[in-house]
Design a protein around this motif. Structure first.
Motif, PDB file in Angstrom:
ATOM      1  N   GLY A  58       0.810  -1.216   0.000  1.00 12.91           N
ATOM      2  CA  GLY A  58       0.000   0.000   0.000  1.00 12.91           C
ATOM      3  C   GLY A  58       0.838   1.258   0.000  1.00 12.91           C
ATOM      4  N   LYS A  59       2.122   1.102   0.354  1.00  7.81           N
ATOM      5  CA  LYS A  59       2.930   2.297   0.541  1.00  7.81           C
ATOM      6  C   LYS A  59       3.706   2.699  -0.689  1.00  7.81           C
TER       7      LYS A  59
ATOM      8  N   PRO B 110       0.422   2.923  -7.328  1.00  7.58           N
ATOM      9  CA  PRO B 110      -0.841   2.568  -6.668  1.00  7.58           C
ATOM     10  C   PRO B 110      -1.382   1.199  -7.077  1.00  7.58           C
ATOM     11  N   ILE B 111      -1.026   0.752  -8.269  1.00 10.80           N
ATOM     12  CA  ILE B 111      -1.552  -0.542  -8.736  1.00 10.80           C
ATOM     13  C   ILE B 111      -1.098  -1.673  -7.797  1.00 10.80           C
TER      14      ILE B 111
ATOM     15  N   SER C  96      -1.173  -1.835  -4.691  1.00 13.34           N
ATOM     16  CA  SER C  96      -2.032  -2.071  -3.535  1.00 13.34           C
ATOM     17  C   SER C  96      -3.216  -2.944  -3.929  1.00 13.34           C
TER      18      SER C  96
ATOM     19  N   THR D  83       1.410  -8.297  -5.834  1.00 15.01           N
ATOM     20  CA  THR D  83       2.861  -8.132  -5.921  1.00 15.01           C
ATOM     21  C   THR D  83       3.281  -6.765  -5.406  1.00 15.01           C
TER      22      THR D  83
ATOM     23  N   ASN E 258      -8.603  -2.913  -4.886  1.00 17.36           N
ATOM     24  CA  ASN E 258      -7.803  -2.711  -3.682  1.00 17.36           C
ATOM     25  C   ASN E 258      -7.916  -3.922  -2.762  1.00 17.36           C
TER      26      ASN E 258
ATOM     27  N   LYS F 135      -6.894  -4.481   0.378  1.00 20.34           N
ATOM     28  CA  LYS F 135      -7.281  -4.294   1.773  1.00 20.34           C
ATOM     29  C   LYS F 135      -8.794  -4.152   1.925  1.00 20.34           C
ATOM     30  N   THR F 136      -9.374  -3.382   1.025  1.00 21.94           N
ATOM     31  CA  THR F 136     -10.819  -3.168   1.090  1.00 21.94           C
ATOM     32  C   THR F 136     -11.562  -4.494   0.961  1.00 21.94           C
TER      33      THR F 136
ATOM     34  N   ASN G 287     -15.961  -0.783 -14.750  1.00 26.00           N
ATOM     35  CA  ASN G 287     -14.950  -0.429 -13.745  1.00 26.00           C
ATOM     36  C   ASN G 287     -15.426  -0.696 -12.315  1.00 26.00           C
TER      37      ASN G 287
ATOM     38  N   TYR H  15     -14.647   0.026  -6.860  1.00 19.90           N
ATOM     39  CA  TYR H  15     -14.073   0.479  -8.127  1.00 19.90           C
ATOM     40  C   TYR H  15     -12.807  -0.293  -8.430  1.00 19.90           C
ATOM     41  N   THR H  16     -12.579  -0.574  -9.697  1.00 16.22           N
ATOM     42  CA  THR H  16     -11.390  -1.335 -10.086  1.00 16.22           C
ATOM     43  C   THR H  16     -10.295  -0.401 -10.585  1.00 16.22           C
ATOM     44  N   MET H  17      -9.081  -0.967 -10.662  1.00 13.59           N
ATOM     45  CA  MET H  17      -7.948  -0.224 -11.225  1.00 13.59           C
ATOM     46  C   MET H  17      -7.671  -0.789 -12.620  1.00 13.59           C
ATOM     47  N   PRO H  18      -6.906  -0.041 -13.430  1.00 18.43           N
ATOM     48  CA  PRO H  18      -6.643  -0.531 -14.795  1.00 18.43           C
ATOM     49  C   PRO H  18      -5.892  -1.869 -14.781  1.00 18.43           C
TER      50      PRO H  18
END
Lengths: 418, 362
Positions: free
Chosen positions: B23-24, B28-29, B31, B47, B70, B72-73, B93, B107-110
């Motif tokens: 997450g850090k 951002p992908i 996370s 990864t 995400n 964690k969510t 998305n 919501y999803t990421m690319p």
């Protein structure tokens, strides 16, 4: 190191004035950072994405084909001629299994800035700091993730401060295996000699006016008069022409510089000082705001803390870039002034503007009459003295001297001779 | 994508891959967790670019597809969800997770930004017992360096030889070696430097009862640890590991057998005063001393069985304690030669673990 979605974001900016001036082709209120100008158009699907740098590219393709890629390369040349784009294309070729940028998945990742084996280091603010170099070293100490190799691109390598450069020396001396380091800088002289001497230099030169003109017409669909004008004013600096094409507001600083130079002889000192203060204020008002779908997708998909972190980082970047843009606007203003005095020297030498052979020599063709009258008043020697003063002012700005001070000094200097 | 799954299945898989997500990081992908549905099974990947974990579980797949959300969510939602059976679908998305009582849309990421799955096929080691291996990892990794300026020392050196495999780590003040024996099959000899932190994470995610296979990729850049329903890829560290054999004393002149717990407790008390513990052995009596100008001084006496000459030597208290903590059994052996030569901490009934520690000059 700037977070990866950078390449996909298209920051927009608005200048701190209500009506954009200039209106030269392109969309009126859109623009990109000088830095992102090139990346924005990049998809890493072929070598022809870099324009007019055949010699440098031929060399790069040659070492790739012969598999003789040195472990450290130094791309030098004026800003905005395609060094960074070339560095990214070359990285794509190094990381791609086919050995050339072919628009495959790996190449597209390079273009978007999310390839895990491409490590891009850029100045944060005005400097590359030692922490960034340390982080890069850590990344490079691991073996490649997706590719056979790892590539590090250090953009604006001259902005490494001394401690960062010295820390970086260690990596340059003994780079980890399968690693190619590409430094991008204006000139080898701007780097520590110890750094420059460990890299293989590849030179990039400004494009011919015709190259820039052709590109603006062909790719951006500009009409020939506008393209000719921009190409002429940009002095073959491709990135600059492109930026101005998309952001006429920025081109206006250069135009104001020309105006100021033309009026300098007639105006009283007080008016000039006021003008300088106004320009400086407007330049400081150049601001970036960003909206982008790719960024938006991440912001929504992250949990709250992640999104906050992303937002904060993005705001920091915007702030930094705004400062850079403001600086650039002032430089443009000074360049505009300088171009006018340069033309005066030419006219002064030739006698009249008409006497100059061909149209290719004068930069400010539109102001032929101003040039002729000012040339009589000012004379080549005085123009040359003012050019020296301008060079001094640019140097001072580059060294982060207070902007107000520099501008005031410059105006005093220009007026002071008579 | 459309799948029907049991909450327990997907939760277990998520928990296995979670250590690889980051997450850090700057991307951002990373996370996110990638969810892919294939023929009758669902594959989760996460990864942080240093490790890559893939977990597979069975599910009723109605429609194939993939997306990134995400981690964690999703993990926290599922952990607290009351539903046993879930229907998961992905459109444009959004990822929908629907049970009978509660539902969520995330919501999803690319998906195309997610780092590709490494391809690793060359077998190095087959049928290694998980319990033994991860036990060794936990013992050895403590001695690994945390100094980022020396990346090779941040790794665990993994040496595979016909008949014996060794794990070694050192931060140049101490060195831990553990040999792992068993009925595994070595397919190819080799040596690798594995980041200690990734290996410790793997030890946390992996089970204890099964067996693992270890494979490497074409250019020895990554290792794959293949366990039941879990593939874990770790990116290796570049560089040369120091020639550690030269630091191991061939024999020690003074050998002291101590009660492990007594010794650890005594060191703990001394380390309240000072991080340097002075040790003197005198005819079966071990005296531990610590002093500092700011705090005061402490002294401990232990009855031990001693072989060889009397000696005075000093060690870093926490390093010595780390070594003793890693030992099995009630008794520990401490062997020393001279005040400035390394000491050796071992188990009395040697199980292939050695802990070498550099003394402190007084």
């Amino acid at each position: 190191m700037w977070p990866s979605p950078a390449a996909r974001e298209k920051p927009e900016f608005g200048v701190g004035r209500p009506e954009p001036r200039g209106g030269i082709g392109g969309s009126a209120q859109q623009g990109t950072l000088p830095r992102e100008v090139e990346v924005d158009l990049l998809s890493c699907s072929g070598w022809d994405e870099v324009f007019g740098q055949e010699r440098a590219l031929a060399y790069l393709r040659g070492i790739l084909e012969r598999d003789e890629v040195p472990h450290a390369l130094l791309f030098t040349g004026p800003r905005g001629v395609g060094k960074r784009t070339s560095a990214l294309l070359f990285s794509a070729a190094l990381l791609c299994s086919s050995g050339s940028p072919d628009g495959c998945e790996s190449c597209r990742k390079v273009a978007r800035g999310v390839h895990p084996d491409l490590h891009l280091v850029e100045p944060e603010g005005l400097q590359i700091r030692i922490e960034q170099v340390r982080e890069l070293e850590r990344q490079l100490s691991l073996k490649p993730q997706e590719s056979r190799r790892k590539v590090a691109v250090i953009d604006e390598a001259e902005s490494m401060n001394e401690s960062a450069a010295n820390a970086f020396l260690k990596t340059l001396e003994e780079p980890p295996r399968d690693t190619c380091i590409i430094l991008v800088a204006a000139g080898a002289d701007d780097l520590l000699p110890t750094v420059a001497s460990r890299c293989h230099e590849v030179r990039f030169s400004p494009l011919g006016k015709r190259d820039v003109e052709e590109y603006l017409q062909r790719k951006l669909g500009m009409d020939s008069a506008d393209a000719e004008r921009l190409a002429r004013l940009s002095g073959g600096i491709f990135g600059r022409a492109l930026l101005w094409a998309r952001a006429p507001e920025l081109a206006s600083f250069r135009d104001r510089g020309v105006e100021a130079a033309a009026a300098a002889g007639r105006s009283p000192l007080l008016a000039l000082l006021e003008l300088a203060a106004e320009v400086q204020k407007d330049a400081a008002g150049v601001e970036l705001t960003a909206r982008d779908e790719g960024q938006e997708a991440y912001r929504r998909a992250l949990d709250r803390r992640g999104a906050e972190r992303l937002e904060k980082k993005w705001q920091e970047v915007l702030k930094r870039e705004s400062v850079r843009m403001s600086r650039q606007a002032l430089f443009d203003f000074l360049d505009g002034m300088a171009s006018f005095y340069r033309d005066i020297m030419l006219v002064g030498v030739a006698g009249t503007a008409e006497a100059l052979p061909g149209e290719g020599l004068l930069v400010n063709l539109e102001r032929r009459e101003d040039l002729e009258s000012e040339a009589l008043r000012t004379g080549p020697e005085e123009a040359s003295r003012r050019l020296r003063a301008l060079r001094g002012a640019k140097k001072a700005l580059a060294a982060n001297v207070d902007q107000g001070l520099v501008m005031d000094w410059l105006m005093l200097e220009i007026k002071g001779a008579r | 994508m459309k799948i029907n799954v049991l909450k327990g299945d997907i939760l277990e898989a998520l928990q296995k891959v979670q250590y690889s997500a980051s997450g850090k990081g700057i991307m951002p992908i990373l996370s996110g967790v990638k969810i892919e549905s294939g023929e009758g099974e669902v594959v989760l990947s996460a990864t942080d670019l240093e490790s890559y974990t893939v977990s597979v579980f069975e599910a009723a797949v109605k429609e194939k597809g993939s997306c990134v959300v995400n981690l964690k969510t999703l993990l926290e939602y599922l952990r607290d969800s009351g539903d046993e059976k879930l229907e998961i679908g992905c459109e444009e998305n959004e990822l929908r997770v629907e049970g009978t009582k509660s539902r969520i849309r995330i919501y999803t990421m690319p998906t195309e930004d997610f780092p590709a799955h490494p391809r690793i096929e060359k077998m190095v080691l087959e049928g290694l017992e998980e319990g033994k291996f991860f036990d060794a990892v936990n013992k050895v990794s403590r001695a690994a360096s945390r100094d980022e300026k020396r990346p090779t020392l941040m790794g665990v050196y993994f040496e595979v030889r016909e008949g014996v495999i060794k794990l070694v780590s050192t931060d140049s003040y101490r060195l831990a070696i553990k040999e792992v024996t068993g009925d595994y099959k070595v397919e190819e000899e080799g040596e690798f430097i594995i980041p200690a932190s990734s290996l410790v994470n793997l030890a946390r995610a992996a089970g204890k009862g099964g067996k693992i296979n270890i494979m490497r990729d074409e250019n020895k850049g990554q290792l794959k640890f293949e366990a039941d329903g879990l593939d874990h890829y770790i990116r290796l560290i570049e560089g040369k590991f120091p020639k550690y054999e030269q630091f191991i004393p061939e024999e020690t002149r003074t050998n002291i057998e101590v009660d492990k717990k007594e010794m650890i407790d005594a060191i703990k008390r001394i380390s309240l005063i000072s991080n340097t513990v002075k040790i003197s052995a005198k005819q079966g009596m071990l005296i531990l001393e610590g002093e500092s100008r700011e705090v005061g001084e402490g002294k401990e006496e232990l009855e031990v069985s001693q072989q060889g000459e009397d000696i005075n030597i000093a060690f870093n208290a926490s390093f010595l304690e780390d070594g003793l903590q890693s030992l099995e059994g009630e008794k520990a052996l401490i062997g020393v030669n001279e005040p400035l030569k390394p000491g050796v901490v071992t188990e009395r009934d040697g199980t292939g673990f050695k802990y070498i520690i550099m003394p402190i000059r007084l």
